[in-house]
Every structure is written in structure tokens, then in C-alpha cells.
Design a protein around this motif. Structure first.
Motif, mmCIF file in Angstrom:
data_model
loop_
_atom_site.group_PDB
_atom_site.id
_atom_site.type_symbol
_atom_site.label_atom_id
_atom_site.label_comp_id
_atom_site.label_asym_id
_atom_site.label_seq_id
_atom_site.Cartn_x
_atom_site.Cartn_y
_atom_site.Cartn_z
ATOM 1 N N MET A 41 -32.692 -48.866 -24.913
ATOM 2 C CA MET A 41 -32.665 -50.325 -24.768
ATOM 3 C C MET A 41 -31.391 -50.744 -24.039
ATOM 4 S SD MET A 41 -35.460 -51.470 -25.975
ATOM 5 C CE MET A 41 -35.119 -53.215 -26.109
ATOM 6 N N PRO A 42 -31.420 -51.906 -23.381
ATOM 7 C CA PRO A 42 -30.221 -52.367 -22.685
ATOM 8 C C PRO A 42 -29.076 -52.651 -23.652
ATOM 9 C CG PRO A 42 -32.173 -53.610 -22.035
ATOM 10 C CD PRO A 42 -32.555 -52.807 -23.213
ATOM 11 N N THR A 43 -27.868 -52.487 -23.161
ATOM 12 C CA THR A 43 -26.669 -52.858 -23.904
ATOM 13 C C THR A 43 -26.110 -54.129 -23.284
ATOM 14 O OG1 THR A 43 -26.137 -50.551 -24.403
ATOM 15 C CG2 THR A 43 -24.344 -52.150 -24.568
ATOM 16 N N PHE A 44 -25.810 -55.103 -24.117
ATOM 17 C CA PHE A 44 -25.270 -56.368 -23.619
ATOM 18 C C PHE A 44 -23.774 -56.401 -23.890
ATOM 19 C CE2 PHE A 44 -29.757 -57.089 -24.093
ATOM 20 C CZ PHE A 44 -30.075 -57.841 -22.979
ATOM 21 N N VAL A 45 -22.984 -56.345 -22.811
ATOM 22 C CA VAL A 45 -21.535 -56.309 -22.946
ATOM 23 C C VAL A 45 -20.966 -57.710 -23.124
ATOM 24 C CG1 VAL A 45 -21.344 -54.175 -21.640
ATOM 25 C CG2 VAL A 45 -21.220 -56.358 -20.431
ATOM 26 N N ALA A 46 -21.752 -58.715 -22.835
ATOM 27 C CA ALA A 46 -21.407 -60.118 -23.031
ATOM 28 C C ALA A 46 -22.715 -60.890 -22.930
ATOM 29 C CB ALA A 46 -20.404 -60.598 -21.970
ATOM 30 N N PRO A 47 -22.766 -62.133 -23.414
ATOM 31 C CA PRO A 47 -24.016 -62.894 -23.306
ATOM 32 C C PRO A 47 -24.511 -62.974 -21.867
ATOM 33 C CG PRO A 47 -22.494 -64.006 -24.780
ATOM 34 C CD PRO A 47 -21.733 -62.876 -24.162
ATOM 35 N N GLY A 48 -25.746 -62.499 -21.661
ATOM 36 C CA GLY A 48 -26.347 -62.568 -20.341
ATOM 37 C C GLY A 48 -25.909 -61.494 -19.372
ATOM 38 N N ILE A 49 -25.130 -60.520 -19.838
ATOM 39 C CA ILE A 49 -24.651 -59.440 -18.970
ATOM 40 C C ILE A 49 -25.090 -58.111 -19.576
ATOM 41 C CG2 ILE A 49 -22.658 -58.348 -17.876
ATOM 42 C CD1 ILE A 49 -21.199 -61.001 -18.116
ATOM 43 N N ALA A 50 -26.038 -57.431 -18.899
ATOM 44 C CA ALA A 50 -26.683 -56.251 -19.459
ATOM 45 C C ALA A 50 -26.341 -54.985 -18.690
ATOM 46 C CB ALA A 50 -28.201 -56.443 -19.457
ATOM 47 N N VAL A 51 -26.293 -53.881 -19.420
ATOM 48 C CA VAL A 51 -26.225 -52.543 -18.838
ATOM 49 C C VAL A 51 -27.525 -51.843 -19.219
ATOM 50 C CG1 VAL A 51 -25.047 -50.321 -18.819
ATOM 51 C CG2 VAL A 51 -23.710 -52.436 -19.005
ATOM 52 N N LEU A 52 -28.295 -51.431 -18.236
ATOM 53 C CA LEU A 52 -29.550 -50.728 -18.503
ATOM 54 C C LEU A 52 -29.266 -49.277 -18.837
ATOM 55 C CD1 LEU A 52 -31.899 -52.084 -15.688
ATOM 56 C CD2 LEU A 52 -31.585 -52.967 -18.008
ATOM 57 N N GLY A 53 -29.942 -48.749 -19.857
ATOM 58 C CA GLY A 53 -29.834 -47.339 -20.173
ATOM 59 C C GLY A 53 -30.506 -46.499 -19.097
ATOM 60 N N SER A 54 -30.378 -45.190 -19.208
ATOM 61 C CA SER A 54 -30.899 -44.301 -18.164
ATOM 62 C C SER A 54 -32.397 -44.489 -17.941
ATOM 63 C CB SER A 54 -30.606 -42.844 -18.541
ATOM 64 O OG SER A 54 -29.218 -42.612 -18.586
ATOM 65 N N GLU A 55 -33.171 -44.623 -19.018
ATOM 66 C CA GLU A 55 -34.613 -44.765 -18.864
ATOM 67 C C GLU A 55 -34.974 -46.108 -18.238
ATOM 68 O OE1 GLU A 55 -36.351 -44.042 -22.657
ATOM 69 O OE2 GLU A 55 -36.057 -41.867 -22.564
ATOM 70 N N GLU A 56 -34.280 -47.162 -18.672
ATOM 71 C CA GLU A 56 -34.538 -48.472 -18.079
ATOM 72 C C GLU A 56 -34.081 -48.511 -16.617
ATOM 73 O OE1 GLU A 56 -33.041 -48.174 -21.079
ATOM 74 O OE2 GLU A 56 -34.740 -48.807 -22.318
ATOM 75 N N ALA A 57 -32.987 -47.787 -16.321
ATOM 76 C CA ALA A 57 -32.512 -47.731 -14.928
ATOM 77 C C ALA A 57 -33.527 -47.022 -14.036
ATOM 78 C CB ALA A 57 -31.160 -47.026 -14.858
ATOM 79 N N ALA A 58 -34.157 -45.974 -14.565
ATOM 80 C CA ALA A 58 -35.203 -45.287 -13.802
ATOM 81 C C ALA A 58 -36.384 -46.219 -13.562
ATOM 82 C CB ALA A 58 -35.654 -44.034 -14.549
ATOM 83 N N LEU A 59 -36.687 -47.030 -14.553
ATOM 84 C CA LEU A 59 -37.765 -48.010 -14.426
ATOM 85 C C LEU A 59 -37.399 -49.070 -13.377
ATOM 86 C CD1 LEU A 59 -40.486 -48.909 -15.573
ATOM 87 C CD2 LEU A 59 -39.250 -50.080 -17.410
ATOM 88 N N PHE A 60 -36.156 -49.501 -13.402
ATOM 89 C CA PHE A 60 -35.644 -50.452 -12.406
ATOM 90 C C PHE A 60 -35.820 -49.888 -10.998
ATOM 91 C CE2 PHE A 60 -32.447 -52.146 -9.636
ATOM 92 C CZ PHE A 60 -32.158 -53.426 -10.052
ATOM 93 N N ASP A 61 -35.394 -48.640 -10.790
ATOM 94 C CA ASP A 61 -35.482 -48.031 -9.458
ATOM 95 C C ASP A 61 -36.929 -47.883 -8.998
ATOM 96 O OD1 ASP A 61 -32.737 -47.848 -9.298
ATOM 97 O OD2 ASP A 61 -32.645 -45.752 -9.941
ATOM 98 N N ALA A 62 -37.805 -47.503 -9.932
ATOM 99 C CA ALA A 62 -39.215 -47.337 -9.572
ATOM 100 C C ALA A 62 -39.836 -48.674 -9.178
ATOM 101 C CB ALA A 62 -39.980 -46.708 -10.735
ATOM 102 N N LEU A 63 -39.508 -49.712 -9.911
ATOM 103 C CA LEU A 63 -40.003 -51.039 -9.564
ATOM 104 C C LEU A 63 -39.473 -51.469 -8.202
ATOM 105 C CD1 LEU A 63 -39.667 -52.869 -12.994
ATOM 106 C CD2 LEU A 63 -41.769 -52.711 -11.639
ATOM 107 N N GLU A 64 -38.195 -51.241 -7.971
ATOM 108 C CA GLU A 64 -37.602 -51.625 -6.687
ATOM 109 C C GLU A 64 -38.311 -50.916 -5.541
ATOM 110 O OE1 GLU A 64 -34.844 -52.553 -4.006
ATOM 111 O OE2 GLU A 64 -36.211 -53.974 -4.933
ATOM 112 N N GLY A 65 -38.730 -49.662 -5.778
ATOM 113 C CA GLY A 65 -39.495 -48.950 -4.758
ATOM 114 C C GLY A 65 -40.800 -49.652 -4.437
#
Length: 274
Positions: free
Chosen positions: A1-25
Motif C-alpha cells: 500500500m502507498p505510504t503517505f509522508v504528509a497529507p496528500g503526498i504519497a510514496v508508492l510501494g514497489s508493486e504499486e509503482a509497477a502498476l503505475f508504470d504499466a498504466l503509463e505504458g
């Protein structure tokens, strides 16, 4: 799951980042199908250009100015007298703002130009919005937006957005995301009575909403607003423009809602592309 370092500011985990890249493709595939020429848009926008576009009149609540430290604040920090900039020494404006949408920088790059053939430009940008609240990946302070911008004739805009709509609906169906297309108000056309009435009679913005109401994409018809304000001409007249926009993190959210976790969602993307 994403980690929120501040309200509205997220860091995607490795699996979510892979999903992000696939969608961007997949979004890039759509941009290619629309004839989009890839560029890298600016990370900052000049205040003067935003003022020309009525940005501060229409979106003052979203604006996030970029500032630098005063000389005194720098001295205090460098000498260890403070750990954060002193409120007694105000920040100094750089004259720039963080972009709230990717298309602004692309349009500004065309200002004061006469184009002979339609321009179709695509870029992904990190965008920033000062919202009144934040909600997971549905509403972020900092997020990514892929856009495909058309600049040219009025008829060309209609065709671009019609094809864009078909491609968005097709992708959502392939990925198992149920979406509905709804008209949305665009503040650029709410500034006076005539523009407001015209927007009601002839909407210029449509959003694609997932099951929980998240706007994951939109098609936006700018009429010749940007052409007039930025001095962009086509066929000896102010150019018309329109864009397709994807909120990448919002698509990640929608896929997680449908498929339960990032791994299954990634499988769905890969199978749809096969």
C-alpha cells in the motif's frame, strides 16, 4: 500500500509503482494512437503567463507559489540558529508557480506562434494542487498527469476528443473498470454571464468517473480561449485546443478497488495488452 509522508503526498510501494508504470505504458499507447508528439513539459510556470490565462481569477484556491529564502533566513539556517526558515523573515517570490495541470506548460510553449499544421503534443507531468482535503490516491497534493493536447482547428478538436473518449472507454473496459462519462463545469467559462450560459448550453469538459466517483480521466475542449490569450494562431485565426488527461495515481486507485491488490491488477493490465 502507498505510504503517505504528509497529507496528500504519497510514496508508492514497489508493486504499486509497477502498476503505475504499466498504466503509463497504456496511456502512452493511446497518445501514440492520437498522434501525440512526446515532449517533457516544464516543472514550473511563470506567474505572468498564468495571469494571462485568468488562472488566479479561476483557481486561486489551488495555487502554490514557489519561493526562496531571504538572506537572513539562509544565514540563520547555515549557522544552526534555526532548523526551519524564520517566520520573521518572509520568503521571497521566484515569480513561478507549481503547475496544476500538464497542459499549461505545453500551451505556453506555443505562445505567439502561427502554426501551419495542427500540433498534437503529449507529456506526463507532476502536478500540484492546494486542495481543502486529501483522500488517499483519489485526491493528492502532488500527483502525475498524462495529457494529450491538440492545437489547431475547431473541427480537429472535436475529432481529437471523440477519439480520445473511445480510447478511454475501451481501456477502462479492458481493465475491468466501470466508468460513466459526466459533464463537469470548467471555471474558465464561468467568469461572466455569457461564458457561463454558453458552458451550460455546450459543456466543454467531461469526466470519466469510476464506481466510487473518482474522476480518473477527462476530455477538455478549450474553444479558442488559449489561442486568443497566448497568441497562438492556426489558419490565420486564433487556434482552438482541447486535451485528454489521465490522473495516473487515480487509475492506480481504481484498479486496486476493482482487483483487490496490485499483483492482480498488474496481471489484468498485462493480459489486456496481450
Amino acid at each position: 500500500m502507498p505510504t503517505f509522508v504528509a497529507p496528500g503526498i504519497a510514496v508508492l510501494g514497489s508493486e504499486e509503482a509497477a502498476l503505475f508504470d504499466a498504466l503509463e505504458g497504456r496511456f502512452q499507447d493511446i497518445a501514440d494512437a492520437l498522434g501525440g508528439r512526446p515532449v517533457a513539459g516544464p516543472a514550473l510556470l511563470p506567474e505572468t503567463d498564468l495571469a494571462r490565462l485568468d488562472f488566479f481569477r479561476n483557481f486561486p484556491h489551488l495555487a502554490q507559489p514557489v519561493a526562496t529564502l531571504t538572506d537572513r533566513s539562509r544565514e540563520e539556517l547555515a549557522q544552526g540558529e534555526a532548523t526551519t526558515p524564520s517566520p520573521e523573515h518572509p520568503l521571497v517570490s521566484t515569480g513561478c508557480y507549481l503547475p496544476t495541470a500538464t497542459c499549461y506548460g505545453l500551451l505556453v510553449s506555443l505562445q505567439e506562434r502561427s502554426i501551419e499544421t495542427p500540433e498534437v503534443i503529449t507529456s506526463i507531468g507532476r502536478c500540484f494542487r492546494n486542495e481543502d482535503h486529501y483522500d488517499g490516491l483519489r485526491r493528492l497534493r502532488a500527483f502525475h498527469m498524462r495529457e494529450v493536447l491538440y492545437v489547431g482547428s475547431q473541427e480537429g478538436v472535436v475529432d481529437h476528443l471523440s477519439r480520445s473518449t473511445e480510447l478511454v472507454l475501451g481501456l477502462a473496459d479492458q481493465l475491468g473498470i466501470k466508468v460513466r462519462k459526466e459533464g463537469a463545469t470548467d471555471p474558465f467559462y464561468l467568469g461572466d454571464g455569457s461564458r457561463s450560459l454558453l458552458n451550460q448550453l455546450d459543456p466543454v469538459k467531461f469526466e470519466f468517473l469510476s464506481d466510487d466517483g473518482t474522476a480518473i480521466a477527462s476530455v477538455n475542449r478549450h474553444r479558442n480561449f488559449f489561442g486568443e490569450r497566448l497568441g497562438i494562431s492556426f489558419a490565420a485565426e486564433s487556434a482552438y485546443s482541447g486535451c485528454l488527461a489521465f490522473g495516473v495515481e487515480r487509475w492506480v486507485h481504481a484498479l486496486l478497488q476493482v482487483h483487490g491488490d496490485a499483483r492482480r491488477a498488474l496481471v489484468a493490465i498485462n493480459e489486456s495488452a496481450a
